[in-house]
Motif scaffolding. Sequence first.
Motif, PDB file in Angstrom:
ATOM      1  N   LEU A   1       0.748  -1.357  -0.405  1.00 47.59           N
ATOM      2  CA  LEU A   1       0.048   0.176   0.094  1.00 47.59           C
ATOM      3  C   LEU A   1       0.702   1.094  -0.005  1.00 47.59           C
ATOM      4  CD1 LEU A   1      -2.574  -1.643   2.177  1.00 47.59           C
ATOM      5  CD2 LEU A   1      -2.684  -0.684  -0.022  1.00 47.59           C
ATOM      6  N   VAL A   2       1.616   1.523   0.645  1.00 52.56           N
ATOM      7  CA  VAL A   2       2.963   2.121   1.165  1.00 52.56           C
ATOM      8  C   VAL A   2       3.410   2.967  -0.552  1.00 52.56           C
ATOM      9  CG1 VAL A   2       4.764   3.401   1.414  1.00 52.56           C
ATOM     10  CG2 VAL A   2       3.302   1.977   3.389  1.00 52.56           C
ATOM     11  N   GLU A   3       3.561   1.859  -1.436  1.00 54.88           N
ATOM     12  CA  GLU A   3       4.653   2.255  -2.547  1.00 54.88           C
ATOM     13  C   GLU A   3       2.720   2.286  -3.427  1.00 54.88           C
ATOM     14  OE1 GLU A   3       6.388  -2.186  -3.005  1.00 54.88           O
ATOM     15  OE2 GLU A   3       6.770  -0.734  -5.399  1.00 54.88           O
ATOM     16  N   THR A   4       2.019   2.082  -3.551  1.00 54.06           N
ATOM     17  CA  THR A   4       0.446   2.403  -4.131  1.00 54.06           C
ATOM     18  C   THR A   4       0.599   3.878  -4.095  1.00 54.06           C
ATOM     19  OG1 THR A   4      -0.614   0.481  -3.906  1.00 54.06           O
ATOM     20  CG2 THR A   4      -1.992   2.375  -5.073  1.00 54.06           C
ATOM     21  N   ASN A   5       0.566   4.104  -2.697  1.00 57.49           N
ATOM     22  CA  ASN A   5       0.093   5.103  -2.478  1.00 57.49           C
ATOM     23  C   ASN A   5       1.475   6.374  -2.854  1.00 57.49           C
ATOM     24  OD1 ASN A   5      -1.892   5.254  -0.137  1.00 57.49           O
ATOM     25  ND2 ASN A   5      -0.966   5.913   0.930  1.00 57.49           N
ATOM     26  N   LYS A   6       2.824   5.665  -2.930  1.00 61.43           N
ATOM     27  CA  LYS A   6       3.974   6.685  -3.168  1.00 61.43           C
ATOM     28  C   LYS A   6       3.804   6.956  -4.801  1.00 61.43           C
ATOM     29  CE  LYS A   6       7.641   5.246  -0.418  1.00 61.43           C
ATOM     30  NZ  LYS A   6       8.633   5.685  -0.199  1.00 61.43           N
ATOM     31  N   MET A   7       3.525   5.864  -5.733  1.00 60.26           N
ATOM     32  CA  MET A   7       2.961   5.860  -6.858  1.00 60.26           C
ATOM     33  C   MET A   7       1.830   6.813  -7.429  1.00 60.26           C
ATOM     34  SD  MET A   7       4.182   2.253  -8.810  1.00 60.26           S
ATOM     35  CE  MET A   7       2.805   1.820  -7.390  1.00 60.26           C
ATOM     36  N   SER A   8       0.676   6.810  -6.562  1.00 58.87           N
ATOM     37  CA  SER A   8      -0.405   7.649  -6.724  1.00 58.87           C
ATOM     38  C   SER A   8      -0.114   9.394  -6.043  1.00 58.87           C
ATOM     39  CB  SER A   8      -1.031   7.655  -5.367  1.00 58.87           C
ATOM     40  OG  SER A   8      -1.685   6.433  -5.577  1.00 58.87           O
ATOM     41  N   LYS A   9       1.281   9.558  -5.268  1.00 57.69           N
ATOM     42  CA  LYS A   9       1.167  11.069  -5.228  1.00 57.69           C
ATOM     43  C   LYS A   9       1.804  11.382  -6.579  1.00 57.69           C
ATOM     44  CE  LYS A   9       2.844  10.738  -0.490  1.00 57.69           C
ATOM     45  NZ  LYS A   9       3.667  11.139   0.379  1.00 57.69           N
ATOM     46  N   THR A  10       2.491  10.773  -7.787  1.00 54.44           N
ATOM     47  CA  THR A  10       3.592  10.984  -7.887  1.00 54.44           C
ATOM     48  C   THR A  10       2.327  10.832  -9.016  1.00 54.44           C
ATOM     49  OG1 THR A  10       4.907   9.569  -7.399  1.00 54.44           O
ATOM     50  CG2 THR A  10       5.309  10.319 -10.157  1.00 54.44           C
ATOM     51  N   LEU A  11       1.290  10.535  -9.311  1.00 49.71           N
ATOM     52  CA  LEU A  11      -0.011  10.819 -10.536  1.00 49.71           C
ATOM     53  C   LEU A  11      -0.329  11.275 -10.419  1.00 49.71           C
ATOM     54  CD1 LEU A  11      -0.974   9.370 -12.716  1.00 49.71           C
ATOM     55  CD2 LEU A  11      -2.744   8.528 -11.131  1.00 49.71           C
ATOM     56  N   LEU A  12      -0.617  12.023  -9.367  1.00 43.40           N
ATOM     57  CA  LEU A  12      -1.569  13.182  -8.216  1.00 43.40           C
ATOM     58  C   LEU A  12      -1.163  14.239  -8.637  1.00 43.40           C
ATOM     59  CD1 LEU A  12      -3.992  14.372  -7.120  1.00 43.40           C
ATOM     60  CD2 LEU A  12      -2.590  14.502  -5.302  1.00 43.40           C
ATOM     61  N   ARG A  13       0.920  14.478  -8.281  1.00 51.61           N
ATOM     62  CA  ARG A  13       1.680  15.585  -9.335  1.00 51.61           C
ATOM     63  C   ARG A  13       1.409  16.059 -10.471  1.00 51.61           C
ATOM     64  NH1 ARG A  13       6.834  13.924  -7.001  1.00 51.61           N
ATOM     65  NH2 ARG A  13       5.651  13.264  -4.969  1.00 51.61           N
ATOM     66  N   GLU A  14       1.657  15.072 -11.115  1.00 51.52           N
ATOM     67  CA  GLU A  14       2.003  15.222 -13.187  1.00 51.52           C
ATOM     68  C   GLU A  14       0.443  15.601 -13.183  1.00 51.52           C
ATOM     69  OE1 GLU A  14       5.488  11.392 -13.181  1.00 51.52           O
ATOM     70  OE2 GLU A  14       2.859  11.333 -14.074  1.00 51.52           O
ATOM     71  N   TYR A  15      -0.774  15.735 -12.727  1.00 52.15           N
ATOM     72  CA  TYR A  15      -1.867  15.717 -13.077  1.00 52.15           C
ATOM     73  C   TYR A  15      -2.407  17.204 -12.963  1.00 52.15           C
ATOM     74  CZ  TYR A  15      -7.500  16.252 -12.802  1.00 52.15           C
ATOM     75  OH  TYR A  15      -8.380  16.135 -12.960  1.00 52.15           O
ATOM     76  N   MET A  16      -1.866  17.694 -11.626  1.00 51.64           N
ATOM     77  CA  MET A  16      -1.851  19.074 -10.947  1.00 51.64           C
ATOM     78  C   MET A  16      -1.100  20.059 -12.016  1.00 51.64           C
ATOM     79  SD  MET A  16      -3.767  19.164  -8.698  1.00 51.64           S
ATOM     80  CE  MET A  16      -4.822  18.625  -7.282  1.00 51.64           C
ATOM     81  N   ASP A  17       0.100  19.582 -11.884  1.00 54.15           N
ATOM     82  CA  ASP A  17       0.604  20.306 -13.388  1.00 54.15           C
ATOM     83  C   ASP A  17       0.469  20.650 -14.314  1.00 54.15           C
ATOM     84  OD1 ASP A  17       2.731  20.388 -10.912  1.00 54.15           O
ATOM     85  OD2 ASP A  17       4.383  18.690 -11.862  1.00 54.15           O
ATOM     86  N   ALA A  18       0.182  19.632 -15.405  1.00 50.40           N
ATOM     87  CA  ALA A  18      -0.169  19.321 -16.000  1.00 50.40           C
ATOM     88  C   ALA A  18      -1.521  20.098 -16.572  1.00 50.40           C
ATOM     89  CB  ALA A  18      -1.359  18.177 -16.423  1.00 50.40           C
ATOM     90  N   GLN A  19      -2.736  19.958 -15.110  1.00 48.91           N
ATOM     91  CA  GLN A  19      -4.007  20.669 -14.850  1.00 48.91           C
ATOM     92  C   GLN A  19      -2.972  22.685 -15.322  1.00 48.91           C
ATOM     93  OE1 GLN A  19      -6.315  19.332 -15.479  1.00 48.91           O
ATOM     94  NE2 GLN A  19      -7.035  20.338 -14.048  1.00 48.91           N
ATOM     95  N   LYS A  20      -2.008  23.219 -14.413  1.00 47.45           N
ATOM     96  CA  LYS A  20      -1.802  24.240 -14.165  1.00 47.45           C
ATOM     97  C   LYS A  20      -1.133  24.779 -15.609  1.00 47.45           C
ATOM     98  CE  LYS A  20      -0.051  24.450  -9.295  1.00 47.45           C
ATOM     99  NZ  LYS A  20       1.018  24.311  -8.276  1.00 47.45           N
ATOM    100  N   ALA A  21      -0.734  24.438 -15.771  1.00 45.24           N
ATOM    101  CA  ALA A  21      -0.255  24.507 -18.022  1.00 45.24           C
ATOM    102  C   ALA A  21      -1.244  24.493 -18.284  1.00 45.24           C
ATOM    103  CB  ALA A  21       1.078  23.348 -17.743  1.00 45.24           C
ATOM    104  N   LYS A  22      -2.457  23.511 -18.635  1.00 44.16           N
ATOM    105  CA  LYS A  22      -2.826  24.411 -18.707  1.00 44.16           C
ATOM    106  C   LYS A  22      -4.200  25.543 -18.898  1.00 44.16           C
ATOM    107  CE  LYS A  22      -5.569  19.723 -19.808  1.00 44.16           C
ATOM    108  NZ  LYS A  22      -7.434  19.385 -19.279  1.00 44.16           N
ATOM    109  N   GLU A  23      -4.554  26.046 -17.434  1.00 40.68           N
ATOM    110  CA  GLU A  23      -4.518  26.970 -17.772  1.00 40.68           C
ATOM    111  C   GLU A  23      -3.431  28.538 -17.643  1.00 40.68           C
ATOM    112  OE1 GLU A  23      -5.692  27.079 -12.721  1.00 40.68           O
ATOM    113  OE2 GLU A  23      -7.633  24.728 -13.350  1.00 40.68           O
ATOM    114  N   GLY A  24      -2.386  28.167 -17.738  1.00 43.54           N
ATOM    115  CA  GLY A  24      -1.284  28.853 -17.875  1.00 43.54           C
ATOM    116  C   GLY A  24      -1.863  29.247 -19.390  1.00 43.54           C
ATOM    117  N   ALA A  25      -1.829  28.280 -20.463  1.00 43.03           N
ATOM    118  CA  ALA A  25      -2.262  27.961 -21.884  1.00 43.03           C
ATOM    119  C   ALA A  25      -3.369  28.671 -21.904  1.00 43.03           C
ATOM    120  CB  ALA A  25      -2.445  27.017 -22.440  1.00 43.03           C
ATOM    121  N   LYS A  26      -4.345  29.160 -21.295  1.00 42.21           N
ATOM    122  CA  LYS A  26      -6.165  29.735 -21.352  1.00 42.21           C
ATOM    123  C   LYS A  26      -5.240  31.282 -21.846  1.00 42.21           C
ATOM    124  CE  LYS A  26      -9.270  26.836 -20.108  1.00 42.21           C
ATOM    125  NZ  LYS A  26      -9.934  25.736 -18.952  1.00 42.21           N
TER     126      LYS A  26
END
Lengths: 441, 307
Positions: free
Chosen positions: A416-441
């Motif tokens: 489970l810790v492993e999954t949480n770690k990978m989930s954090k990375t996934l979430l971070r990438e998603y957040m960064d992508a969201q930010k980039a999208k908003e920046g592009a608007k």
Amino acid sequence: MSFYLHGVHLPHRKKTSDMEPVRMSAPQKIVLPMSMHIGAPAVPCVKAGDHVDIGTLVGSQSGYVSSPIYSSVSGTVKKIDDILLSSGKPCPAVIVESDGLMTFDQNIAPPEMNGYEDLIAAVKASGVVGLGGAGFPTHVKLDVKDISKIQELIINGAECEPYITSDTRTMIDKAHEIENAISIFEKFLGVKKTIIGIEENKKKAIAKMREIAQRNPRVEVKVLPGVYPQGGEKVLVYHTTGKVIPAGKLPLDVGCIVCNCTTMAAISNFIKTGIPLVNKCVTVDGSAVKEPKNVIVPIGTPISDVFEFCGGFSEEPQKVLYGGPMMGISVPDTSLPVLKNTNALLAFGEKEAKRPQSTQCIHCGLCVSHCPVSLSPVGIAKAYKSGNAEALAKLRVDICMECGCCSYVCPAKRPLVETNKMSKTLLREYMDAQKAKEGAK
Amino acid sequence: MSKLRISVSPHIHSPITTQRIMLDVIIALIPTLIAGTVIFGLRALAVVAVCVAFSVLSEFIFNKICKKELTINDLSAVVTGLLLGLGLPANVPLWQAAVGAVFAIVVVKCLFGGIGQNFANPAITGRVFMIITFGSLANAAYPTVVDTASGATPLVTLSEGGSVEITDLILGLRGGAIGETCTIALIIGGIYLVARKVIVPHTPVTFIATVFILSFAVTLDAYTALCYTLSGGLFISAIFMATDYSTTPLTKWGKVIFGVGAGALTVLIRFWGVYPEGISFAILLMNILSPYIDKWTAKKPFGGVAK
């Protein structure tokens, strides 16, 4: 407090707690990676062939969140070379060949202490980072600008991981250093109240710290329940003060400064003597170690030397850890050095090293009921499997401190810790992508 | 030195495994199995044995055919077989018991992905399948140890305005399924499971309490309400079925909602439904609601603020 956060009851296995630390003889060579802290790596400021002594600067701080690195032996710089850290990342390291004399640098002198700025400068120069294991540069933590924000200083003496007793030993053997550091913080940071949090299984350390509280009425000792993880920053702040640190905020946001007890002792030592952080008390234990003990090790000493000092191995080690079994990092080979934030070296034989086979989740809910920060690891695992970053954001996987309770209690032995770690990375990438999208608007 | 192992923390694990949990459930059911055999005779043991054997066998064959990892070692199929068998009357035809076991394991458990993945309790769904398909469960078996000439189960007697002896209900000397009658044996098993921390008492306690309170509200007689509480399959269901991990809520509040909801539905079906006993249907309905209950009762992360 009538209510404690959840956690798990672990076997303590702190058999070294009554063993006074033994000083190790000079190693033949030391390896000083320029990254032994969170933040920018230090920059080597010596070259091959240079003579260094104990306390000679070999890596200078680069940037604000960074820390200088000093030689822990006297000798000659052999080379500056990239090594692979336990994380798998390459990092430049200064390799010093010891002359066995262990002479101190002549320029060592206690710093002049006249005010707040001097304290920050001294802590910066001492090379002290979070010695409980985090390795966050302490001077950054103390650099609060407006000291009126500080309501409490919390000293972390929880040492909640099994096996490790190096903090316990600091509290027993260096109580005077901790006491001195408290008065320094009172003087220069305006600290009016200090709470020392210690897990209930450390009777001697509690008695020692209570002596400080008797002499200094502004100090209070808080005995914490023997439930892992008492040493987690948010858990500690809550259990000592009742304050809840909001997600994404720091202890200072609720008026607290949290420092590990060994960090405090190291700061006091530097201000008294001018000797920077060059040695570390390390608990050496585990089923594969012949003579478990607490050892004072020059930072940079190869792990293999330390095990050898403890009588070598009683059986072929299958797994070697930096730190405790709950949050420690497994190392690929024992040529890696002892770092500033190494508080334990554990070596396990076949039986302990073997990871139990993981089977299907049975939805028992133990991971949910044991999570100290009330997350749902089973829900996070489901969201991760379907790649649902929005669900992960809602489940607040970002506040997971990776304490390991969920994986520990899981009857199906899910990673489970492993999954949480990978989930954090996934979430971070998603957040960064969201930010980039908003920046592009 | 040989190659050191690298893995993500933590590096130690609790000794509790899925297999150990299932073994505890099996141990907790032993008093009930013994009581059922004493009360209903060796035929009862044969029914349970057939259910266990066919549960394990069908899971084994399913795993083999689907080329999946063998999962019978986790003992969960044994638990399903035990619970199904104990939920049947001792005079059920053995071939029907076998069909029920195969249905429970293959259709309800394995086809949904095996242990932990099924949304409905296999033993209960197997039983409901048998009630609908065979109708044989309506002819309840009667104790062979004592001479009970009564032709109806306590629930039927009660609904017809008759009265029953409370000591018979506690000891299990009444008509009904093999494992549902001996309340004392079931409570012993429940206490064992709570002591071993395999279950928390939230669901059983709220389930049983709700049935008692609502039965009292309907009958306005405490003795009759108590008889209703001790009749039918309430204790075996509340202690062993409503605490199944996969098909019930995760959080403590969720478990309370589940218990109250299942209790209320049970009373509703018992007094106004077509069937004399409604527990199986009540639990099945709550199984379906469980994911939603989990959603409503999800814990608030510590220090978590809305993003």
